[in-house]
Design a protein around this motif. Sequence first.
Motif, PDB file in Angstrom:
ATOM      1  N   ASP A 162       0.836  -1.209   0.000  1.00 37.37           N
ATOM      2  CA  ASP A 162       0.000   0.000   0.000  1.00 37.37           C
ATOM      3  C   ASP A 162       0.869   1.255   0.000  1.00 37.37           C
ATOM      4  OD1 ASP A 162      -2.333  -1.503   0.035  1.00 37.37           O
ATOM      5  OD2 ASP A 162      -2.669  -1.253   2.199  1.00 37.37           O
ATOM      6  N   GLY A 163       1.871   1.280   0.850  1.00 36.97           N
ATOM      7  CA  GLY A 163       2.762   2.439   0.925  1.00 36.97           C
ATOM      8  C   GLY A 163       3.541   2.652  -0.352  1.00 36.97           C
ATOM      9  N   LEU A 164       4.055   1.573  -0.929  1.00 35.22           N
ATOM     10  CA  LEU A 164       4.815   1.683  -2.176  1.00 35.22           C
ATOM     11  C   LEU A 164       3.913   2.140  -3.323  1.00 35.22           C
ATOM     12  CD1 LEU A 164       7.040  -1.489  -1.756  1.00 35.22           C
ATOM     13  CD2 LEU A 164       7.824   0.900  -1.677  1.00 35.22           C
ATOM     14  N   ALA A 165       2.660   1.707  -3.320  1.00 38.87           N
ATOM     15  CA  ALA A 165       1.705   2.159  -4.349  1.00 38.87           C
ATOM     16  C   ALA A 165       1.414   3.650  -4.178  1.00 38.87           C
ATOM     17  CB  ALA A 165       0.426   1.334  -4.282  1.00 38.87           C
ATOM     18  N   ARG A 166       1.237   4.091  -2.921  1.00 40.21           N
ATOM     19  CA  ARG A 166       0.994   5.530  -2.678  1.00 40.21           C
ATOM     20  C   ARG A 166       2.192   6.374  -3.117  1.00 40.21           C
ATOM     21  NH1 ARG A 166      -1.416   3.579   1.956  1.00 40.21           N
ATOM     22  NH2 ARG A 166       0.439   3.930   3.213  1.00 40.21           N
ATOM     23  N   GLN A 167       3.397   5.824  -2.997  1.00 42.05           N
ATOM     24  CA  GLN A 167       4.603   6.536  -3.436  1.00 42.05           C
ATOM     25  C   GLN A 167       4.758   6.506  -4.957  1.00 42.05           C
ATOM     26  OE1 GLN A 167       7.243   4.359  -0.421  1.00 42.05           O
ATOM     27  NE2 GLN A 167       8.398   6.245  -0.806  1.00 42.05           N
ATOM     28  N   GLY A 168       3.933   5.728  -5.629  1.00 45.43           N
ATOM     29  CA  GLY A 168       4.023   5.620  -7.081  1.00 45.43           C
ATOM     30  C   GLY A 168       5.140   4.704  -7.549  1.00 45.43           C
TER      31      GLY A 168
END
Length: 160
Positions: free
Chosen positions: A84-90
């Motif tokens: 989730d965090g890596l997706a939010r960071q793009g």
Amino acid sequence: MAVSPPSPPSRPGPTPEQVSLFIGRMWHFNRKLKQDVNPLLAEKHDLDTRRFFVLRGIQQGAGYPKVLAERLELPPALLSRYLDGLARQGLIARALDPDDSRRTRLSLTPQGEAALAATVQTVHELVGTRLSRLAPDTMATVLGALAVLTDEGQTQENPA
């Protein structure tokens, strides 16, 4: 009657003191490395070692959360938070698997590829500096020993 090849000579096992010393030094080495690497990755790349290994796992072909969790030996719920965090960071993309819509396929975004390449360079520079303290023959011995201890290499009695 077939004759069996002679069995290799047995080695004495490590002493309890050696086992304790090994565990303590491995723990200390791991802690020291994390203390050096994590702040640098956070400062330069907005990552930590866990997220670095998640990105690396995706790059190396673990394209599904279940496969990635198994490879990294992480509980699925914890991996989900990292994803989730890596997706939010793009840095990663999630997409339905075209062959099985029940599965989510993971991939690095172009931004994720660039971030991972820069992070790998930072980690290699830092760890390489530490490893350069070892003589080349010692380095080869350490790598061989770690391969045996992590079941990634053949034992010395059974080379293939």
